[in-house]
Design an enzyme around this catalytic site. Structure first.
Site, PDB file in Angstrom:
ATOM      1  N   ARG A  15       0.836  -1.205   0.000  1.00 41.46           N
ATOM      2  CA  ARG A  15       0.000   0.000   0.000  1.00 41.46           C
ATOM      3  C   ARG A  15       0.871   1.255   0.000  1.00 41.46           C
ATOM      4  NH1 ARG A  15      -0.886   4.857   2.442  1.00 41.46           N
ATOM      5  NH2 ARG A  15      -0.450   3.897   4.456  1.00 41.46           N
ATOM      6  N   ASP A  16       1.463   1.546   1.123  1.00 39.47           N
ATOM      7  CA  ASP A  16       2.226   2.785   1.259  1.00 39.47           C
ATOM      8  C   ASP A  16       3.487   2.767   0.403  1.00 39.47           C
ATOM      9  OD1 ASP A  16       3.087   5.229   2.099  1.00 39.47           O
ATOM     10  OD2 ASP A  16       3.194   4.754   4.225  1.00 39.47           O
ATOM     11  N   HIS A 212       8.534   7.359   8.979  1.00 38.42           N
ATOM     12  CA  HIS A 212       9.203   7.537   7.694  1.00 38.42           C
ATOM     13  C   HIS A 212      10.655   7.958   7.899  1.00 38.42           C
ATOM     14  CE1 HIS A 212       5.868   7.211   4.667  1.00 38.42           C
ATOM     15  NE2 HIS A 212       5.196   7.177   5.819  1.00 38.42           N
ATOM     16  N   CYS A 243       4.038   9.809   1.331  1.00 39.91           N
ATOM     17  CA  CYS A 243       2.736  10.401   1.036  1.00 39.91           C
ATOM     18  C   CYS A 243       2.826  11.270  -0.211  1.00 39.91           C
ATOM     19  CB  CYS A 243       2.268  11.245   2.221  1.00 39.91           C
ATOM     20  SG  CYS A 243       0.718  12.128   1.912  1.00 39.91           S
TER      21      CYS A 243
END
Length: 303
Positions: A15-16, A212, A243
């Site tokens: 996902r990320d 992160h 993001c």
């Protein structure tokens, strides 16, 4: 607080880690996720149920989720499959696809929340309440709480307001609060200070960390969080991710690096290191991206 000797690492690459990359074919995603399952990941963030115009990478969310659920069932693996959702429609689509655990994304930064989901924080909280009030009993809702440790847009993060949102969310029925350093702004001392304040009001079992590595402090912040009692962490193979609505955002902490750190410390992760190496190399050989993993680099040299 005495540190625990076992941690739960949720693999977030599907996902990320991949959301900013060019579209990866569903078959390739499936092959990589199968290798992640085989390495023993206890939790995997499979995809996100968002508007495909905003994140084209996850336009195959339903198909991928169903295929992965079937594969995990066939292998009889005990792995929790999760997905990210920004709204009620996303939650409904996730449930219809067989995903029973979702992370609702909301930011502690008003500016980031507006850019990321086009809502104020109050509007997002109302949407979260609506999802919980109208969800089936077997549906678990978590909160992916972005920018808790700092905003990339300069707006101040009010820790008292963060605590209020966490407490209200838990009271409503949210199961886990994922505290995110979305822009990689934190330092170990700041990470510890924020967590100590939150722990005054919230049971550590209800918290996880999503860190992160934008400024190279991801592992250091992870260790600081672990020292404060956090034992649930997100990480991504290859250190991929970031993001799309944060300028210059880099990837997550590398699964290879953080798992190696914990294993060498004698902290159990449940991960098969040999299978992890295979999954990591397979990913890097087949997917183009900005990798950030010291252990992956070492494995490439020694392969």
């Amino acid at each position: 607080m005495e540190a625990v000797n076992k941690v739960i690492i949720r693999e977030t690459a599907p996902r990320d880690g991949w959301q900013n990359l060019e579209f990866i074919e569903t078959d390739m995603k499936f092959q990589i996720i199968e290798k992640i399952v085989d390495m023993g990941a206890p939790e995997i963030e499979v995809t996100s149920f968002v508007n495909p115009k905003a994140v084209p990478q996850t336009r195959d969310a339903s198909e991928l989720a169903r295929r992965v659920i079937g594969m995990v069932s066939e292998k009889d693996k005990h792995v929790k499959l999760t997905a990210l959702v920004p709204n009620k429609k996303g939650a409904e689509n996730a449930y219809a696809s067989g995903i029973k655990t979702v992370d609702f994304v909301m930011s502690a930064s008003e500016e980031h929340n507006k850019r990321n989901v086009r809502r104020t924080i109050d509007e997002s909280f109302a949407a979260l309440e609506d999802i919980i009030d109208n969800s089936p009993e077997d549906f678990e809702v978590r909160l992916a709480f972005a920018c808790v440790f700092g905003s990339p847009f300069g707006d101040k993060i009010d820790i008292d307001n963060v605590i209020k949102i966490i407490e209200k969310s838990l009271h409503m029925g949210v199961k886990i609060i994922g505290l995110a350093d979305s822009a990689g702004l934190s330092t170990p001392d700041h990470t510890s200070a924020v967590l100590r304040r939150i722990k005054e009001y919230v049971d550590i079992d209800k918290l996880s960390a999503h860190i992160h590595d934008t400024r190279g402090l991801g592992i250091a912040n992870t260790y600081a969080a672990y020292q404060e009692g956090i034992y649930k962490f997100d990480a991504a193979l290859g250190g991929l991710g970031g993001c799309p609505f944060i300028p210059g955002a880099a990837g997550n902490i590398s699964s290879e690096d953080v798992i190696t750190m914990f294993e060498r410390m004698g902290v159990k992760t449940g991960i098969d290191m040999g299978e992890m190496k295979e999954a990591s190399l397979f990913l890097s050989e087949n997917i183009k991206g900005k990798y950030n993993s010291k252990i992956l680099d070492i494995n490439k040299i020694n392969s």
